[in-house]
Design a protein around this motif. Structure first.
Motif, mmCIF file in Angstrom:
data_model
loop_
_atom_site.group_PDB
_atom_site.id
_atom_site.type_symbol
_atom_site.label_atom_id
_atom_site.label_comp_id
_atom_site.label_asym_id
_atom_site.label_seq_id
_atom_site.Cartn_x
_atom_site.Cartn_y
_atom_site.Cartn_z
ATOM 1 N N LYS A 240 1.804 9.737 -11.548
ATOM 2 C CA LYS A 240 0.852 8.590 -11.184
ATOM 3 C C LYS A 240 1.520 7.593 -10.838
ATOM 4 O O LYS A 240 2.593 7.261 -11.065
ATOM 5 C CB LYS A 240 -0.032 8.289 -12.533
ATOM 6 N N ARG B 209 -4.215 2.311 -7.755
ATOM 7 C CA ARG B 209 -3.874 3.240 -8.376
ATOM 8 C C ARG B 209 -4.219 4.538 -8.127
ATOM 9 O O ARG B 209 -5.153 4.991 -7.774
ATOM 10 C CB ARG B 209 -4.489 3.053 -10.021
ATOM 11 N N TRP C 95 0.067 3.811 -17.383
ATOM 12 C CA TRP C 95 -1.112 4.231 -16.637
ATOM 13 C C TRP C 95 -2.456 3.826 -17.244
ATOM 14 O O TRP C 95 -2.998 3.101 -16.774
ATOM 15 C CB TRP C 95 -1.111 5.680 -16.161
#
Length: 127
Positions: free
Chosen positions: A2, A15, A35
């Motif tokens: 991520k 994101r 995250w």
């Protein structure tokens, strides 16, 4: 894996998830703990520091004026489903038409009116 990207001013922009999104060269990889915070914690502004660290800054406090509060209250009172005005209108109609139970409807309107006032309190006068 991520990743996140940031605006030029250092505030969080995107994101991204590898395999789902195209990852730009300037993206910063984040672990699953961070995250999750970036997704769930909306009570601040996420920023990238000069040292490369990602931190959350508190949201700015915006003082409402009396005019702002008046506008918010009037809209809330008049809201067709959750407002207080609908109760007063219904109670008046019931009373004029001789229907029983108008007092309870009126009392519901008074209770909702007070809830809305608590939701949008007057700002403290600083002058």
């Amino acid at each position: 894996m991520k990743y996140v990207t940031f605006h030029p001013d250092g505030t969080l922009h995107l994101r991204l998830i590898k395999g789902t999104h195209e990852i730009p060269e300037d993206a910063v990889e984040v672990d699953s703990t961070l995250w999750q915070k970036l997704i769930c914690e909306t009570d601040g502004v996420w920023t990238l520091g000069a040292d490369g660290g990602i931190t959350k800054q508190p949201l700015p406090v915006i003082e409402r004026t009396r005019e702002d509060v008046e506008r918010l209250r009037l809209a809330a009172f008049a809201e067709p489903v959750t407002g207080s005005d609908r109760y007063f209108s219904e109670a008046s109609r019931m009373q004029v038409m001789g229907e029983a139970g108008w007092e309870e409807v009126r009392d519901s309107g008074i209770a909702r009116f007070k809830e809305i006032q608590m939701l949008y309190p007057w700002p403290s006068d600083k002058t």
